[in-house]
Scaffold this active site. Structure first.
Site, PDB file in Angstrom:
ATOM      1  N   SER A   7       0.903  -1.361   0.043  1.00  0.00           N
ATOM      2  CA  SER A   7      -0.029   0.103  -0.012  1.00  0.00           C
ATOM      3  C   SER A   7       0.910   1.353   0.134  1.00  0.00           C
ATOM      4  O   SER A   7       2.129   1.326   0.387  1.00  0.00           O
ATOM      5  CB  SER A   7      -0.796   0.105   1.047  1.00  0.00           C
ATOM      6  OG  SER A   7      -0.187  -0.096   2.554  1.00  0.00           O
ATOM      7  N   GLU A   9       1.036   5.324   1.327  1.00  0.00           N
ATOM      8  CA  GLU A   9       0.624   6.567   1.921  1.00  0.00           C
ATOM      9  C   GLU A   9       0.669   8.115   1.435  1.00  0.00           C
ATOM     10  O   GLU A   9       1.854   8.482   0.980  1.00  0.00           O
ATOM     11  CB  GLU A   9       1.183   6.579   3.426  1.00  0.00           C
ATOM     12  CG  GLU A   9       0.716   7.539   4.167  1.00  0.00           C
ATOM     13  CD  GLU A   9       1.075   7.298   5.477  1.00  0.00           C
ATOM     14  OE1 GLU A   9       0.843   6.180   6.390  1.00  0.00           O
ATOM     15  OE2 GLU A   9       1.500   8.290   6.495  1.00  0.00           O
ATOM     16  N   THR A  40      -3.281  10.348   5.565  1.00  0.00           N
ATOM     17  CA  THR A  40      -3.055  10.785   6.870  1.00  0.00           C
ATOM     18  C   THR A  40      -4.191  11.976   7.310  1.00  0.00           C
ATOM     19  O   THR A  40      -4.756  12.686   6.519  1.00  0.00           O
ATOM     20  CB  THR A  40      -1.612  11.581   7.048  1.00  0.00           C
ATOM     21  OG1 THR A  40      -1.525  12.671   6.265  1.00  0.00           O
ATOM     22  CG2 THR A  40      -0.425  10.675   6.634  1.00  0.00           C
ATOM     23  N   ASP A 100      -0.956  13.131  17.005  1.00  0.00           N
ATOM     24  CA  ASP A 100       0.012  14.163  17.538  1.00  0.00           C
ATOM     25  C   ASP A 100      -0.313  15.564  17.066  1.00  0.00           C
ATOM     26  O   ASP A 100      -0.838  15.806  16.333  1.00  0.00           O
ATOM     27  CB  ASP A 100       1.415  13.779  16.880  1.00  0.00           C
ATOM     28  CG  ASP A 100       2.299  12.746  17.292  1.00  0.00           C
ATOM     29  OD1 ASP A 100       1.991  12.540  18.644  1.00  0.00           O
ATOM     30  OD2 ASP A 100       3.057  12.108  16.794  1.00  0.00           O
ATOM     31  N   PHE A 207      12.639  14.439  10.701  1.00  0.00           N
ATOM     32  CA  PHE A 207      11.491  13.507  10.987  1.00  0.00           C
ATOM     33  C   PHE A 207      11.821  12.351  11.924  1.00  0.00           C
ATOM     34  O   PHE A 207      11.245  12.060  12.790  1.00  0.00           O
ATOM     35  CB  PHE A 207      10.951  12.521   9.774  1.00  0.00           C
ATOM     36  CG  PHE A 207      10.181  13.300   8.819  1.00  0.00           C
ATOM     37  CD1 PHE A 207       9.501  14.463   9.236  1.00  0.00           C
ATOM     38  CD2 PHE A 207      10.349  12.906   7.551  1.00  0.00           C
ATOM     39  CE1 PHE A 207       8.622  15.156   8.197  1.00  0.00           C
ATOM     40  CE2 PHE A 207       9.507  13.722   6.550  1.00  0.00           C
ATOM     41  CZ  PHE A 207       8.682  14.548   6.788  1.00  0.00           C
ATOM     42  N   HIS A 257       4.077  -1.084   3.563  1.00  0.00           N
ATOM     43  CA  HIS A 257       3.331   0.147   3.287  1.00  0.00           C
ATOM     44  C   HIS A 257       4.279   1.376   3.049  1.00  0.00           C
ATOM     45  O   HIS A 257       5.106   1.619   3.962  1.00  0.00           O
ATOM     46  CB  HIS A 257       2.387   0.534   4.583  1.00  0.00           C
ATOM     47  CG  HIS A 257       1.807   1.518   4.642  1.00  0.00           C
ATOM     48  ND1 HIS A 257       0.262   1.859   3.861  1.00  0.00           N
ATOM     49  CD2 HIS A 257       1.888   2.632   5.056  1.00  0.00           C
ATOM     50  CE1 HIS A 257       0.083   2.835   3.987  1.00  0.00           C
ATOM     51  NE2 HIS A 257       0.863   3.630   5.207  1.00  0.00           N
TER      52      HIS A 257
HETATM   53  P1  FAD Z   1      -1.301   5.024  21.107  1.00  0.00           P
HETATM   54  O1  FAD Z   1      -1.480   3.921  20.716  1.00  0.00           O
HETATM   55  O2  FAD Z   1      -2.277   5.452  22.105  1.00  0.00           O
HETATM   56  O3  FAD Z   1       0.058   5.154  21.883  1.00  0.00           O
HETATM   57  C1  FAD Z   1       0.592   6.368  22.511  1.00  0.00           C
HETATM   58  C2  FAD Z   1       1.543   6.358  23.428  1.00  0.00           C
HETATM   59  O4  FAD Z   1       0.843   6.252  24.897  1.00  0.00           O
HETATM   60  C3  FAD Z   1       2.419   5.299  23.444  1.00  0.00           C
HETATM   61  O5  FAD Z   1       3.712   5.779  24.029  1.00  0.00           O
HETATM   62  C4  FAD Z   1       2.068   4.467  24.245  1.00  0.00           C
HETATM   63  O6  FAD Z   1       2.861   3.238  24.772  1.00  0.00           O
HETATM   64  C5  FAD Z   1       1.223   5.038  25.225  1.00  0.00           C
HETATM   65  N1  FAD Z   1       0.136   4.568  26.044  1.00  0.00           N
HETATM   66  C6  FAD Z   1      -0.952   3.857  25.242  1.00  0.00           C
HETATM   67  N2  FAD Z   1      -1.793   3.634  26.371  1.00  0.00           N
HETATM   68  C7  FAD Z   1      -1.479   3.908  27.652  1.00  0.00           C
HETATM   69  C8  FAD Z   1      -1.953   4.083  28.762  1.00  0.00           C
HETATM   70  N3  FAD Z   1      -3.088   3.529  28.884  1.00  0.00           N
HETATM   71  N4  FAD Z   1      -1.077   4.504  29.758  1.00  0.00           N
HETATM   72  C9  FAD Z   1      -0.182   5.128  29.679  1.00  0.00           C
HETATM   73  N5  FAD Z   1       0.462   5.198  28.193  1.00  0.00           N
HETATM   74  C10 FAD Z   1      -0.114   4.615  27.125  1.00  0.00           C
HETATM   75  N6  FAD Z   1      -0.388  10.992  13.471  1.00  0.00           N
HETATM   76  C11 FAD Z   1      -1.162  11.865  13.068  1.00  0.00           C
HETATM   77  O7  FAD Z   1      -1.206  12.981  13.601  1.00  0.00           O
HETATM   78  N7  FAD Z   1      -1.953  11.764  11.870  1.00  0.00           N
HETATM   79  C12 FAD Z   1      -1.830  10.626  11.073  1.00  0.00           C
HETATM   80  O8  FAD Z   1      -2.297  10.583   9.948  1.00  0.00           O
HETATM   81  C13 FAD Z   1      -0.722   9.741  11.450  1.00  0.00           C
HETATM   82  N8  FAD Z   1      -0.553   8.527  10.766  1.00  0.00           N
HETATM   83  C14 FAD Z   1       0.405   7.534  11.340  1.00  0.00           C
HETATM   84  C15 FAD Z   1       0.383   6.353  10.485  1.00  0.00           C
HETATM   85  C16 FAD Z   1       1.319   5.332  11.070  1.00  0.00           C
HETATM   86  C17 FAD Z   1       1.326   4.041  10.438  1.00  0.00           C
HETATM   87  C18 FAD Z   1       2.129   5.602  12.333  1.00  0.00           C
HETATM   88  C19 FAD Z   1       2.982   4.596  12.813  1.00  0.00           C
HETATM   89  C20 FAD Z   1       2.066   6.660  12.933  1.00  0.00           C
HETATM   90  C21 FAD Z   1       0.883   7.643  12.372  1.00  0.00           C
HETATM   91  N9  FAD Z   1       0.884   8.940  13.045  1.00  0.00           N
HETATM   92  C22 FAD Z   1       0.144   9.875  12.656  1.00  0.00           C
HETATM   93  C23 FAD Z   1       1.640   9.446  14.373  1.00  0.00           C
HETATM   94  C24 FAD Z   1       0.925   9.064  15.428  1.00  0.00           C
HETATM   95  O9  FAD Z   1      -0.225   9.522  15.730  1.00  0.00           O
HETATM   96  C25 FAD Z   1       1.811   9.106  16.874  1.00  0.00           C
HETATM   97  O10 FAD Z   1       2.915   8.118  16.787  1.00  0.00           O
HETATM   98  C26 FAD Z   1       1.067   9.210  18.044  1.00  0.00           C
HETATM   99  O11 FAD Z   1       2.215   9.855  19.041  1.00  0.00           O
HETATM  100  C27 FAD Z   1       0.777   7.964  18.867  1.00  0.00           C
HETATM  101  O12 FAD Z   1      -0.255   7.489  17.992  1.00  0.00           O
HETATM  102  P2  FAD Z   1      -0.843   5.887  18.281  1.00  0.00           P
HETATM  103  O13 FAD Z   1      -2.164   5.724  17.903  1.00  0.00           O
HETATM  104  O14 FAD Z   1       0.295   4.910  18.068  1.00  0.00           O
HETATM  105  O15 FAD Z   1      -0.873   6.090  19.985  1.00  0.00           O
END
Ligand code: FAD
Length: 277
Positions: A7, A9, A40, A100, A207, A257
């Protein structure tokens, strides 16, 4: 081979000219026949309309599209409205994230972490969406520790994620070690390596510092040695990333991806080097 998923992005363009350019990039990459294009979602919903418009134009051209959706700074109503708009537009694949904010300052929305968002999507839309979540072979920069981050990934899978796309990395060992740890924790959803081709060293270094992806020292040193010689950076980048992908696929990764940065090259070149189509 047929089960593997490849895929691309995109990020939503900011201008009409950008949208036109992206349409041309899509048309060229679509000829490679990827499974889907993901788009994104900007911090705190800043590209809400842009993501939707981009996804719609990809669908209108006959390709599958998967919008990213993030829960940071969004409330339940906004998320539900977005989910229903996506359903109405024939979308059945999402990349669900916490997200983020660029400033690092935000108010947490109703869902603090991605696992809560995934759970909500499942509770409200059943099996309509195939849900991808993010994973971090080199661990998320805010994770308390490595084990905690693995447990977070397990929570996302248990909440109903179908598969995952990783943060980019250049060290295949980190990917396989992560997959092994996750499987040992009882989770076996496909974890697709997210791959960032290399074409500009200073952007990549910036980045990588921000998202916690390591550029191995030997790659940094080689890239630094090329200075402003962008042709050499691109040639070396293509070689390194092609080899990385070959290693990943040879050793069982379930697809790739590509973080395209809205460019045809070097994604197409690597795809062709790998003889994916
Ligand atoms: P989570 O899975 O919620 O984790 C975030 C952090 O919180 C981690 O350190 C985790 O260990 C910690 N955590 C989780 N649960 C708990 C808990 N209960 N207590 C304490 N700590 C906890 N960002 C964007 O803004 N837009 C996008 O479109 C985008 N696309 C992305 C696509 C991919 C494939 C990837 C890998 C990243 C992308 N990101 C994007 C970046 C992403 O949003 C960031 O990395 C963000 O900081 C974490 O998102 P997550 O969904 O992994 O968060």
């Amino acid at each position: 081979m047929t089960d593997r998923l490849f895929s691309f992005e995109f990020f939503p363009p900011k201008t009409a000219v950008g949208a036109e350019k992206l349409a041309a990039v899509h048309d060229e990459l679509a000829q490679l026949n990827p499974a889907y294009f993901s788009v994104t979602f900007g911090a705190g919903g800043s590209t809400r309309d842009g993501t939707l418009d981009t996804v719609k134009s990809i669908k209108a051209k006959g390709s599958d599209a998967a919008p990213h959706i993030s829960c940071i700074s969004s409330n339940r109503e906004e998320i539900d409205e977005l989910l229903s708009t996506y359903r109405d537009n024939g979308i059945n694949r999402l990349v669900a994230l916490r997200g983020d904010m660029p400033s690092g300052q935000y108010t947490t929305g109703e869902f603090a972490y991605a696992n809560e968002l995934v759970e909500h999507i499942r509770n409200t839309t059943g099996d309509h969406f195939h849900i991808e979540v993010a994973s971090y072979p080199e661990f998320h920069p805010q994770a308390k520790n490595a084990e905690d981050d693995i447990q977070n990934f397990v929570r996302k899978a248990q909440a109903g994620a179908n598969s995952s796309i990783t943060q980019y990395f250049y060290n295949a060992g980190a990917y396989f070690a992560f997959v092994e740890r996750v499987q040992a924790a009882g989770v076996d959803i496909p974890i697709i390596p997210g791959i960032m081709p290399i074409s500009n060293y200073s952007n990549l270094a910036r980045f990588s510092d921000a998202c916690g992806a390591e550029i191995p020292r030997w790659i940094r040193k080689r890239l630094e040695s090329y200075g402003d010689d962008s042709a050499s950076i691109k040639a070396f980048g293509e070689e390194v990333v092609t080899k990385l992908c070959e290693t990943l696929l040879d050793q069982g990764a379930p697809g790739i991806h590509f973080y395209t940065m809205n460019q045809v090259q070097p994604n197409k070149a690597i795809w062709q080097n790998l003889k994916l189509s």
